[in-house]
Design a protein around this motif. Structure first.
Motif, PDB file in Angstrom:
ATOM      1  N   ALA A 164       0.828  -1.209   0.000  1.00  0.00           N
ATOM      2  CA  ALA A 164       0.000   0.000   0.000  1.00  0.00           C
ATOM      3  C   ALA A 164       0.864   1.262   0.000  1.00  0.00           C
ATOM      4  O   ALA A 164       0.582   2.230  -0.715  1.00  0.00           O
ATOM      5  N   ALA A 165       1.946   1.244   0.787  1.00  0.00           N
ATOM      6  CA  ALA A 165       2.835   2.407   0.844  1.00  0.00           C
ATOM      7  C   ALA A 165       3.540   2.633  -0.483  1.00  0.00           C
ATOM      8  O   ALA A 165       3.694   3.777  -0.942  1.00  0.00           O
ATOM      9  N   VAL A 166       3.951   1.544  -1.119  1.00  0.00           N
ATOM     10  CA  VAL A 166       4.633   1.655  -2.412  1.00  0.00           C
ATOM     11  C   VAL A 166       3.676   2.189  -3.472  1.00  0.00           C
ATOM     12  O   VAL A 166       4.057   2.998  -4.332  1.00  0.00           O
ATOM     13  N   ALA A 167       2.411   1.744  -3.429  1.00  0.00           N
ATOM     14  CA  ALA A 167       1.422   2.266  -4.381  1.00  0.00           C
ATOM     15  C   ALA A 167       1.215   3.766  -4.182  1.00  0.00           C
ATOM     16  O   ALA A 167       1.100   4.524  -5.154  1.00  0.00           O
ATOM     17  N   CYS A 168       1.176   4.213  -2.923  1.00  0.00           N
ATOM     18  CA  CYS A 168       1.037   5.647  -2.644  1.00  0.00           C
ATOM     19  C   CYS A 168       2.262   6.414  -3.144  1.00  0.00           C
ATOM     20  O   CYS A 168       2.136   7.518  -3.694  1.00  0.00           O
ATOM     21  N   ALA A 169       3.443   5.832  -2.956  1.00  0.00           N
ATOM     22  CA  ALA A 169       4.662   6.478  -3.464  1.00  0.00           C
ATOM     23  C   ALA A 169       4.627   6.571  -4.979  1.00  0.00           C
ATOM     24  O   ALA A 169       5.036   7.583  -5.573  1.00  0.00           O
ATOM     25  N   GLY A 170       4.139   5.517  -5.623  1.00  0.00           N
ATOM     26  CA  GLY A 170       4.061   5.524  -7.084  1.00  0.00           C
ATOM     27  C   GLY A 170       3.189   6.633  -7.625  1.00  0.00           C
ATOM     28  O   GLY A 170       3.424   7.136  -8.729  1.00  0.00           O
ATOM     29  N   ALA A 171       2.195   7.054  -6.853  1.00  0.00           N
ATOM     30  CA  ALA A 171       1.294   8.111  -7.316  1.00  0.00           C
ATOM     31  C   ALA A 171       2.005   9.431  -7.535  1.00  0.00           C
ATOM     32  O   ALA A 171       1.475  10.325  -8.213  1.00  0.00           O
ATOM     33  N   PHE A 172       3.222   9.576  -6.998  1.00  0.00           N
ATOM     34  CA  PHE A 172       3.985  10.812  -7.204  1.00  0.00           C
ATOM     35  C   PHE A 172       4.964  10.722  -8.377  1.00  0.00           C
ATOM     36  O   PHE A 172       5.489  11.740  -8.813  1.00  0.00           O
ATOM     37  N   ILE A 173       5.227   9.505  -8.873  1.00  0.00           N
ATOM     38  CA  ILE A 173       6.296   9.336  -9.864  1.00  0.00           C
ATOM     39  C   ILE A 173       5.946  10.002 -11.189  1.00  0.00           C
ATOM     40  O   ILE A 173       6.669  10.874 -11.685  1.00  0.00           O
TER      41      ILE A 173
END
Length: 403
Positions: A317-326
């Motif tokens: 879940a945290a990685v998916a949230c981080a991906g939203a900024f890429i």
């Protein structure tokens, strides 16, 4: 009695992705560019598998991939300057023919085991040196095709999301192909995609001729203006390549099946695609440079926090949230590079951002691999996120005021 009429002015239509594709010649040009760029999604895995099979050495495969990637990344600004100087039609087609020819030679060398490693390495380096800068060229064309400046962020977001999907689907396509043919067939497929797609791309009616060049000694402000987007792109690339190794180490440390790792990284790509679509849909009022720093800082802080995850599902879940900024960060970096570049250097400006991402990815994997095992994993996540935050600090708009 007639119905009353409203005196309120009609609100402007909200830009949409469909409106981007309705721009004259956009569908044909973009479609051809995507076919050609799919080659970059298939070629890395195909070369890796082919060289490993031909030489039986992972060390040789790593060296060949480094030569191929280094030549492709660090010579990209030079190839992009040729596109700015001579125009896409005159510059891209010879590059694509050379690139496809060297790929065919590489496929022939690796079709069967026993090929000499130096010859394979030389072919890989020559192949990377000729790779056409299709991404930067397409983004420059978007700026020319889309006359509505409010629609341009949507075009860039659409381009970024499509590129993300290409690098997800490309390896899957190679995986299907090598199930029934030698791995070198994936190299031939990459050659075919790039050559055919580039031919269709350069024959599009949207293609332009050489762009006006800036006289020597002028336009230095555009060079200085590239620092923020290139710094953020490099920081994001450094952190992004580290995530892959960190997720693998996280799963191994907690005795999870490593077969789950691709699903975690898939969540990263899905988050990036979703973030890119949302970013393009929003009518932003804040300046691009401010948004750029916020996206980079958000990405870094989320990665740092991901190191505190108690299990793999929370990490996903945290990685998916981080991906939203890429995708928003990289899309804004390309937009800012285009805004600050002089008229005759737009493709080269986009290529510098692309070089920053790829150079950061190469360096990040090397540094993260060296740190894992030497310090706690949570601290490794913190350092990876800190790199992106530091890039946001370097690119901050306050530097302009201080100057």
């Amino acid at each position: 009695m007639s119905a009353p009429t409203s005196s309120r002015p009609a609100l402007p239509a909200q830009p949409s992705y469909a409106a981007v594709l309705r721009v004259p010649h956009a569908r044909r040009t973009f479609g051809a560019a995507l076919v050609a760029r799919l080659s970059y999604g298939t070629v890395s895995l195909a070369v890796l598998l082919s060289v490993t099979r031909a030489t039986g050495s992972y060390a040789v495969s790593g060296a060949v991939m480094s030569l191929f990637g280094g030549a492709a990344v660090f010579l990209m600004p030079l190839r992009a300057s040729l596109v700015d100087r001579h125009g896409p039609r005159r510059a891209l087609l010879p590059m694509a023919i050379l690139y496809g020819s060297f790929l065919c030679a590489l496929a022939a060398l690796t079709w069967r085991p026993g090929a000499p490693a130096p010859l394979i390495a030389a072919a890989a380096a020559l192949t990377g040196a000729c790779a056409p800068p299709l991404g930067p060229t397409m983004r420059t064309l978007w700026a020319e095709l889309v006359t509505d400046r409010g629609l341009l962020p949507r075009a860039y977001s659409l381009d970024g999301v499509a590129e993300e999907l290409l690098f997800v689907s490309g390896p899957a396509l190679v995986g299907v192909l090598v199930g029934c043919a030698p791995p070198a067939s994936g190299i031939l497929l990459s050659a075919l995609l790039n050559t055919a797609g580039t031919c269709a791309f350069v024959t599009s009616p949207a293609m332009t001729g050489p762009r006006p060049t800036t006289p020597r000694g002028k336009g230095s402000g555009g060079v200085r203006g590239l620092l923020p987007p290139v710094a953020v792109a490099t920081g994001v690339g450094l952190a992004l390549s580290g995530i892959e190794l960190l997720v693998l180490a996280f799963a191994a440390e907690r005795s999870y099946d490593t077969a789950l790792v691709p699903w975690v990284l898939g969540a990263l790509s899905a988050g990036s695609a979703a973030g890119g679509l949302v970013n393009g849909a929003v009518r932003w009022r804040t300046p691009a440079r401010v948004r750029l720093c916020r996206f980079a800082a958000g990405f870094g802080l989320t990665i740092a926090a991901a190191g505190l995850a108690p299990n793999l599902w929370t990490l996903t879940a945290a990685v998916a949230c981080a991906g939203a900024f890429i995708a928003p960060a990289l899309t804004t970096a390309y937009l800012l590079a285009d805004e600050t570049a002089t008229e005759g250097a737009r493709t080269r400006a986009g290529a510098w951002v692309n070089t920053g991402v790829n150079a950061g990815s190469s360096g990040g994997a090397l540094v993260t691999g060296a740190l894992i095992g030497r310090m706690p994993l949570g601290l490794c996540f913190l350092l990876a996120g800190g790199v992106a935050v530091m890039a946001a600090v370097v690119a901050g708009p306050w530097r302009r005021r201080a100057a």
